[in-house]
Design an enzyme around this catalytic site. Structure first.
Site, PDB file in Angstrom:
ATOM      1  N   ARG A  37       0.839  -1.184   0.080  1.00 26.04           N
ATOM      2  CA  ARG A  37      -0.126   0.091   0.126  1.00 26.04           C
ATOM      3  C   ARG A  37       0.943   1.387   0.005  1.00 26.04           C
ATOM      4  O   ARG A  37       0.410   2.372   0.059  1.00 26.04           O
ATOM      5  CB  ARG A  37      -1.028  -0.044   1.240  1.00 26.04           C
ATOM      6  CG  ARG A  37      -1.698  -0.959   1.194  1.00 26.04           C
ATOM      7  CD  ARG A  37      -3.048  -0.913   1.506  1.00 26.04           C
ATOM      8  NE  ARG A  37      -4.019  -2.484   1.401  1.00 26.04           N
ATOM      9  CZ  ARG A  37      -4.318  -2.842   0.128  1.00 26.04           C
ATOM     10  NH1 ARG A  37      -4.401  -2.099  -0.909  1.00 26.04           N
ATOM     11  NH2 ARG A  37      -4.861  -3.917   0.254  1.00 26.04           N
ATOM     12  N   HIS A  67       9.344  -5.717  -6.285  1.00 22.90           N
ATOM     13  CA  HIS A  67       8.272  -5.432  -6.905  1.00 22.90           C
ATOM     14  C   HIS A  67       8.063  -3.952  -6.263  1.00 22.90           C
ATOM     15  O   HIS A  67       7.640  -3.827  -4.944  1.00 22.90           O
ATOM     16  CB  HIS A  67       7.184  -6.138  -6.985  1.00 22.90           C
ATOM     17  CG  HIS A  67       5.860  -6.060  -7.750  1.00 22.90           C
ATOM     18  ND1 HIS A  67       5.099  -4.773  -7.931  1.00 22.90           N
ATOM     19  CD2 HIS A  67       5.303  -6.905  -8.797  1.00 22.90           C
ATOM     20  CE1 HIS A  67       4.238  -5.015  -8.719  1.00 22.90           C
ATOM     21  NE2 HIS A  67       4.300  -6.122  -9.353  1.00 22.90           N
ATOM     22  N   TYR A  70       2.167  -1.780  -5.701  1.00 20.46           N
ATOM     23  CA  TYR A  70       1.066  -1.536  -6.925  1.00 20.46           C
ATOM     24  C   TYR A  70       0.246  -0.598  -6.570  1.00 20.46           C
ATOM     25  O   TYR A  70      -0.613  -0.144  -7.824  1.00 20.46           O
ATOM     26  CB  TYR A  70       0.235  -2.569  -6.999  1.00 20.46           C
ATOM     27  CG  TYR A  70      -0.312  -3.484  -5.805  1.00 20.46           C
ATOM     28  CD1 TYR A  70      -1.487  -2.875  -5.412  1.00 20.46           C
ATOM     29  CD2 TYR A  70       0.317  -4.519  -5.101  1.00 20.46           C
ATOM     30  CE1 TYR A  70      -2.126  -3.451  -4.177  1.00 20.46           C
ATOM     31  CE2 TYR A  70      -0.341  -5.200  -3.879  1.00 20.46           C
ATOM     32  CZ  TYR A  70      -1.452  -4.342  -3.670  1.00 20.46           C
ATOM     33  OH  TYR A  70      -2.136  -5.030  -2.482  1.00 20.46           O
ATOM     34  N   HIS A 107       4.366  -1.357 -12.082  1.00 23.13           N
ATOM     35  CA  HIS A 107       3.662  -1.244 -13.073  1.00 23.13           C
ATOM     36  C   HIS A 107       3.552   0.138 -13.693  1.00 23.13           C
ATOM     37  O   HIS A 107       3.327   1.191 -12.905  1.00 23.13           O
ATOM     38  CB  HIS A 107       1.850  -1.305 -12.396  1.00 23.13           C
ATOM     39  CG  HIS A 107       1.810  -2.678 -11.919  1.00 23.13           C
ATOM     40  ND1 HIS A 107       0.767  -2.893 -11.026  1.00 23.13           N
ATOM     41  CD2 HIS A 107       2.567  -3.823 -11.875  1.00 23.13           C
ATOM     42  CE1 HIS A 107       0.698  -4.536 -10.630  1.00 23.13           C
ATOM     43  NE2 HIS A 107       2.051  -4.782 -11.226  1.00 23.13           N
ATOM     44  N   GLU A 142       6.323  -3.687 -16.066  1.00 20.35           N
ATOM     45  CA  GLU A 142       5.449  -5.042 -16.415  1.00 20.35           C
ATOM     46  C   GLU A 142       4.408  -4.710 -17.499  1.00 20.35           C
ATOM     47  O   GLU A 142       3.840  -3.496 -17.631  1.00 20.35           O
ATOM     48  CB  GLU A 142       4.696  -5.115 -15.098  1.00 20.35           C
ATOM     49  CG  GLU A 142       3.972  -6.518 -15.083  1.00 20.35           C
ATOM     50  CD  GLU A 142       3.820  -7.017 -13.507  1.00 20.35           C
ATOM     51  OE1 GLU A 142       4.114  -6.462 -12.517  1.00 20.35           O
ATOM     52  OE2 GLU A 142       2.808  -8.059 -13.654  1.00 20.35           O
ATOM     53  N   ASP A 176       4.192 -10.676 -17.908  1.00 28.31           N
ATOM     54  CA  ASP A 176       3.254 -11.360 -17.001  1.00 28.31           C
ATOM     55  C   ASP A 176       2.097 -12.239 -17.703  1.00 28.31           C
ATOM     56  O   ASP A 176       1.492 -11.441 -18.422  1.00 28.31           O
ATOM     57  CB  ASP A 176       2.494 -10.468 -15.876  1.00 28.31           C
ATOM     58  CG  ASP A 176       1.651 -10.942 -14.910  1.00 28.31           C
ATOM     59  OD1 ASP A 176       0.711 -11.917 -15.541  1.00 28.31           O
ATOM     60  OD2 ASP A 176       1.434 -10.719 -13.780  1.00 28.31           O
ATOM     61  N   HIS A 179      -1.560 -11.178 -17.523  1.00 26.78           N
ATOM     62  CA  HIS A 179      -1.686  -9.893 -17.993  1.00 26.78           C
ATOM     63  C   HIS A 179      -1.714  -9.861 -19.424  1.00 26.78           C
ATOM     64  O   HIS A 179      -2.814  -9.417 -20.213  1.00 26.78           O
ATOM     65  CB  HIS A 179      -0.641  -8.946 -17.443  1.00 26.78           C
ATOM     66  CG  HIS A 179      -0.682  -8.693 -16.091  1.00 26.78           C
ATOM     67  ND1 HIS A 179      -0.126  -7.983 -15.530  1.00 26.78           N
ATOM     68  CD2 HIS A 179      -1.602  -9.200 -15.200  1.00 26.78           C
ATOM     69  CE1 HIS A 179      -0.132  -7.923 -14.178  1.00 26.78           C
ATOM     70  NE2 HIS A 179      -1.043  -8.643 -14.118  1.00 26.78           N
ATOM     71  N   HIS A 211       6.543 -13.317 -15.197  1.00 28.29           N
ATOM     72  CA  HIS A 211       5.433 -13.720 -13.928  1.00 28.29           C
ATOM     73  C   HIS A 211       4.634 -14.786 -14.460  1.00 28.29           C
ATOM     74  O   HIS A 211       4.141 -14.604 -15.484  1.00 28.29           O
ATOM     75  CB  HIS A 211       4.705 -12.663 -13.790  1.00 28.29           C
ATOM     76  CG  HIS A 211       5.347 -11.391 -12.930  1.00 28.29           C
ATOM     77  ND1 HIS A 211       4.641 -10.109 -12.713  1.00 28.29           N
ATOM     78  CD2 HIS A 211       6.633 -11.638 -12.162  1.00 28.29           C
ATOM     79  CE1 HIS A 211       5.351  -9.430 -11.905  1.00 28.29           C
ATOM     80  NE2 HIS A 211       6.461 -10.270 -11.536  1.00 28.29           N
ATOM     81  N   ASP A 224      -7.624  -9.043 -15.350  1.00 25.12           N
ATOM     82  CA  ASP A 224      -6.422  -9.278 -14.481  1.00 25.12           C
ATOM     83  C   ASP A 224      -6.693 -10.058 -13.292  1.00 25.12           C
ATOM     84  O   ASP A 224      -6.633  -9.566 -12.052  1.00 25.12           O
ATOM     85  CB  ASP A 224      -5.796  -7.888 -13.956  1.00 25.12           C
ATOM     86  CG  ASP A 224      -4.429  -8.001 -13.234  1.00 25.12           C
ATOM     87  OD1 ASP A 224      -3.980  -9.088 -13.325  1.00 25.12           O
ATOM     88  OD2 ASP A 224      -4.031  -7.042 -12.829  1.00 25.12           O
ATOM     89  N   HIS A 226      -5.666 -13.472 -11.468  1.00 21.43           N
ATOM     90  CA  HIS A 226      -4.657 -14.458 -11.613  1.00 21.43           C
ATOM     91  C   HIS A 226      -5.316 -15.669 -11.032  1.00 21.43           C
ATOM     92  O   HIS A 226      -6.333 -15.882 -10.193  1.00 21.43           O
ATOM     93  CB  HIS A 226      -3.527 -14.212 -10.720  1.00 21.43           C
ATOM     94  CG  HIS A 226      -2.726 -13.023 -10.935  1.00 21.43           C
ATOM     95  ND1 HIS A 226      -1.519 -12.712 -10.306  1.00 21.43           N
ATOM     96  CD2 HIS A 226      -3.128 -12.136 -11.974  1.00 21.43           C
ATOM     97  CE1 HIS A 226      -1.186 -11.752 -10.950  1.00 21.43           C
ATOM     98  NE2 HIS A 226      -1.987 -11.159 -11.788  1.00 21.43           N
ATOM     99  N   GLU A 256       2.810 -15.841  -9.169  1.00 23.68           N
ATOM    100  CA  GLU A 256       2.030 -14.813  -8.498  1.00 23.68           C
ATOM    101  C   GLU A 256       0.696 -15.439  -8.537  1.00 23.68           C
ATOM    102  O   GLU A 256      -0.548 -14.535  -8.474  1.00 23.68           O
ATOM    103  CB  GLU A 256       2.024 -13.446  -8.963  1.00 23.68           C
ATOM    104  CG  GLU A 256       3.192 -12.765  -9.104  1.00 23.68           C
ATOM    105  CD  GLU A 256       3.327 -11.469 -10.001  1.00 23.68           C
ATOM    106  OE1 GLU A 256       2.517 -11.570 -11.106  1.00 23.68           O
ATOM    107  OE2 GLU A 256       3.540 -10.249  -9.633  1.00 23.68           O
TER     108      GLU A 256
HETATM  109 ZN    ZN Z   1      -1.928  -9.021 -12.068  1.00 25.18          ZN
HETATM  110 FE    FE Z   2       2.736  -9.742 -12.356  1.00 29.82          FE
HETATM  111 FE    FE Z   3       2.942  -6.757 -10.938  1.00 28.70          FE
END
Ligand code: ZN
Ligand code: FE
Ligand code: FE
Length: 277
Positions: A37, A67, A70, A107, A142, A176, A179, A211, A224, A226, A256
């Site tokens: 966050r 990473h 996000y 991202h 990404e 990814d 994605h 990913h 999106d 997963h 992920e």
């Molecule tokens: Zn994702």
């Molecule tokens: Fe990813």
């Molecule tokens: Fe990501």
């Protein structure tokens, strides 16, 4: 060499995370640089970081993937939000010079009504502000699902960002699988065609990490979500082709998928058993 791992947390330190990766059958991993966050990052313990580096060498690990949170938006319209993203990325990058052994994946962001062109310009400007000539960390854009106003759902958008960055030697791409499938690239149906397209638009030399995620939705869905390997629209054969593809050899490949640790261990094992060599 095949470098396979999963997303882990660094809450007990870097060495502890690497040990956990090894226990799960991995020889790479991904971690958030701070609370996803976007809170303050924990102070680094030089002893832990040194032990982490030694451990990776000892066990012949591949490069880890750090990473970015996000929740940051590197192309935000609001000046405070944009500044927060830029400060977070600059701080992460200076910490990664100490931590080492990691790519920095982020991202590209959401243009939220500004339009994709403006988004691309701002992301490039963000990178021009945070990249330093002397840095050792390669920053990875990404590939995104193209959900909402996300930038980076098309390879052309990533190319356009890279083209606008002065120190683009420090840039790469993390692909990814969930994605790109959601973004309309049929990675399950025709991996070769997707990689050919990537090579044509961006260049395979930029592809630094993967990913590995199945998708809850069919190709082009832009959702999106997963899924566990083999339980979504991509299927196990897709991942078998990926781990054995000559163009992807040696890249860190990180799960992920929606799993707890035992689920990750199981999927790492599945992937390793697929390797034909
Ligand atoms: Zn994702
Ligand atoms: Fe990813
Ligand atoms: Fe990501």
């Amino acid at each position: 060499m095949h470098y396979i791992g999963c997303h882990l947390t660094v809450s007990k330190g870097y060495l502890a995370m690497a040990k956990q990766a090894l226990e799960l059958g991995g020889n790479t991993a991904q971690y958030f640089t701070r609370n996803p966050r976007g809170g303050q990052a924990k102070e680094l313990d030089p002893e832990d970081v040194a032990a982490f580096g030694d451990f990776l060498k000892e066990h012949a690990f591949g490069t880890f993937i750090a990473h970015a949170p996000y929740t940051i938006n590197p192309c935000a319209a609001k000046p405070e939000t944009l500044e927060f993203a830029r400060n977070t990325m600059a701080d992460d990058l200076s910490r990664l010079e100490v931590i080492g052994c990691s790519y920095y994946n982020f991202h590209p962001g959401s243009h939220v009504g500004q339009g994709v062109e403006a988004g691309i310009e701002k992301i490039a400007e963000t990178l021009n502000l945070v990249l330093k000539p002397e840095q050792h960390t390669t920053v990875l854009l990404e590939t995104m699902a193209g959900k909402g106003s996300e930038v980076g759902g098309r390879f052309e958008e990533l190319r356009a960002i890279i083209d606008r960055v002065e120190l683009s030697d420090h840039l790469g791409v993390c692909m990814d699988t969930c994605h790109i499938s959601d973004g309309g690239y049929d990675v399950a149906g025709d991996l070769d065609a997707v990689l050919t397209e990537f090579d044509k638009v961006i260049g395979l030399d930029r592809l630094k990490a993967m990913h590995l995620n199945d998708s809850m939705n069919p190709v082009g869905a832009r959702k999106d979500r997963h899924q566990k390997l083999g339980q979504g629209y991509l299927g196990l054969d897709c991942f078998k082709r990926i781990v054995n593809h000559p163009a992807l050899k040696g890249l860190p490949m990180v799960l992920e998928t929606p799993n707890e640790l035992p689920g990750y261990a199981k999927e790492i094992k599945i992937l390793r058993e697929m390797i034909e060599e």
